[in-house]
Design a protein around this motif. Structure first.
Motif, mmCIF file in Angstrom:
data_model
loop_
_atom_site.group_PDB
_atom_site.id
_atom_site.type_symbol
_atom_site.label_atom_id
_atom_site.label_comp_id
_atom_site.label_asym_id
_atom_site.label_seq_id
_atom_site.Cartn_x
_atom_site.Cartn_y
_atom_site.Cartn_z
ATOM 1 N N VAL A 49 58.445 88.995 -54.057
ATOM 2 C CA VAL A 49 58.797 89.579 -55.352
ATOM 3 C C VAL A 49 57.977 88.870 -56.430
ATOM 4 O O VAL A 49 57.634 87.692 -56.276
ATOM 5 C CB VAL A 49 60.309 89.463 -55.653
ATOM 6 N N PRO A 50 57.657 89.550 -57.511
ATOM 7 C CA PRO A 50 56.887 88.900 -58.577
ATOM 8 C C PRO A 50 57.630 87.693 -59.146
ATOM 9 O O PRO A 50 58.852 87.687 -59.259
ATOM 10 C CB PRO A 50 56.752 89.995 -59.645
ATOM 11 N N THR A 51 56.871 86.686 -59.501
ATOM 12 C CA THR A 51 57.449 85.482 -60.078
ATOM 13 C C THR A 51 57.797 85.744 -61.534
ATOM 14 O O THR A 51 56.936 86.128 -62.314
ATOM 15 C CB THR A 51 56.454 84.309 -59.972
ATOM 16 N N THR A 52 59.059 85.541 -61.884
ATOM 17 C CA THR A 52 59.487 85.812 -63.254
ATOM 18 C C THR A 52 59.382 84.589 -64.147
ATOM 19 O O THR A 52 59.411 84.699 -65.355
ATOM 20 C CB THR A 52 60.937 86.332 -63.286
ATOM 21 N N GLY A 53 59.271 83.431 -63.600
ATOM 22 C CA GLY A 53 59.117 82.199 -64.369
ATOM 23 C C GLY A 53 58.055 81.357 -63.700
ATOM 24 O O GLY A 53 56.875 81.475 -63.964
ATOM 25 N N PHE A 54 58.504 80.496 -62.795
ATOM 26 C CA PHE A 54 57.575 79.704 -62.013
ATOM 27 C C PHE A 54 58.214 79.397 -60.670
ATOM 28 O O PHE A 54 59.418 79.504 -60.491
ATOM 29 C CB PHE A 54 57.197 78.412 -62.740
ATOM 30 N N SER A 55 57.385 79.047 -59.716
ATOM 31 C CA SER A 55 57.874 78.585 -58.426
ATOM 32 C C SER A 55 56.961 77.466 -57.950
ATOM 33 O O SER A 55 55.798 77.377 -58.367
ATOM 34 C CB SER A 55 57.918 79.726 -57.397
ATOM 35 N N ILE A 56 57.498 76.617 -57.116
ATOM 36 C CA ILE A 56 56.727 75.515 -56.569
ATOM 37 C C ILE A 56 56.787 75.608 -55.054
ATOM 38 O O ILE A 56 57.867 75.750 -54.476
ATOM 39 C CB ILE A 56 57.285 74.150 -57.036
ATOM 40 N N LYS A 57 55.616 75.567 -54.437
ATOM 41 C CA LYS A 57 55.534 75.620 -52.978
ATOM 42 C C LYS A 57 54.622 74.505 -52.489
ATOM 43 O O LYS A 57 53.603 74.212 -53.112
ATOM 44 C CB LYS A 57 54.975 76.959 -52.506
ATOM 45 N N ALA A 58 54.993 73.912 -51.374
ATOM 46 C CA ALA A 58 54.150 72.926 -50.713
ATOM 47 C C ALA A 58 53.354 73.670 -49.644
ATOM 48 O O ALA A 58 53.932 74.273 -48.740
ATOM 49 C CB ALA A 58 54.993 71.822 -50.095
ATOM 50 N N VAL A 59 52.046 73.648 -49.766
ATOM 51 C CA VAL A 59 51.171 74.329 -48.814
ATOM 52 C C VAL A 59 50.529 73.255 -47.935
ATOM 53 O O VAL A 59 49.688 72.485 -48.402
ATOM 54 C CB VAL A 59 50.084 75.150 -49.539
ATOM 55 N N PRO A 60 50.941 73.194 -46.659
ATOM 56 C CA PRO A 60 50.410 72.149 -45.788
ATOM 57 C C PRO A 60 49.049 72.519 -45.197
ATOM 58 O O PRO A 60 48.820 73.659 -44.799
ATOM 59 C CB PRO A 60 51.473 72.053 -44.681
#
Length: 181
Positions: A49-60
């Motif tokens: 779904v589109p990000t409405t604010g922000f998101s944080i993801k750890a990409v290994p």
């Protein structure tokens, strides 16, 4: 003999820690930031779904971990982007390579604003021309040529500095005719 095998398997200790890097991911709404990050994190792409604010993801990755702050691209959110720049060590700018000339112009303006921001102006940039699986998609070299012909000022091509600060690349989160990153 069994003791040596046991000791070799069990007494190695934890693996060495991988370095972590903080990266901010920006771009206009609909550019494909969320889809690309979901794909990189091996999440299902069907529930993005589109990000409405922000998101944080750890990409290994094998030798490092990228902590990616993805910032939503809606007009009412872009004014808050700068609040999330602090501590970033790199920038990923995603643009929809199949969008209209008007949307590409808006993406170019946002890119130039980010390049001039005091907290980002010295950081490396990765510019991703997303949606390469669409028929109307432009390659990074086509985007550079179009911008150079139509618009005054710096272009993505001029960002390929000797210091390696800028890199333009193509991608698609669907893997049709492209490898993801």
């Amino acid at each position: 003999m069994d003791y040596l095998c046991f000791r070799a398997l069990c007494c190695k200790g934890p693996p060495p820690p991988r370095p972590e890097y903080d990266v901010v991911c920006i771009g206009l709404s609909g550019a494909g930031k969320s889809s690309l990050l979901s794909r990189l994190c091996s999440e299902g792409g069907d529930r993005v779904v589109p990000t409405t604010g922000f998101s944080i993801k750890a990409v290994p990755f094998p030798n490092a971990i990228l902590n990616v702050k993805e910032l939503g691209g809606a007009d009412n959110i872009k004014k808050y982007w700068c609040r999330y720049y602090q501590g970033s060590q790199g920038v990923v700018f995603v643009l929809d390579s199949a969008s209209s000339d008007k949307d590409l112009e808006a993406a170019r303006n946002e890119l130039h604003s980010a390049l001039q921001h005091p907290q980002l102006c010295t950081l490396p940039f990765l510019i991703l021309a997303n949606h390469q699986d669409k028929p109307a998609a432009r390659t990074p070299s086509q985007l550079c040529k179009e911008k150079k012909k139509r618009l005054p000022g710096p272009t993505v091509k001029s960002f390929s500095s000797p210091q390696g600060r800028f890199k333009a690349n193509s991608c698609s989160s669907t893997l049709q005719g492209q490898e993801v990153l």
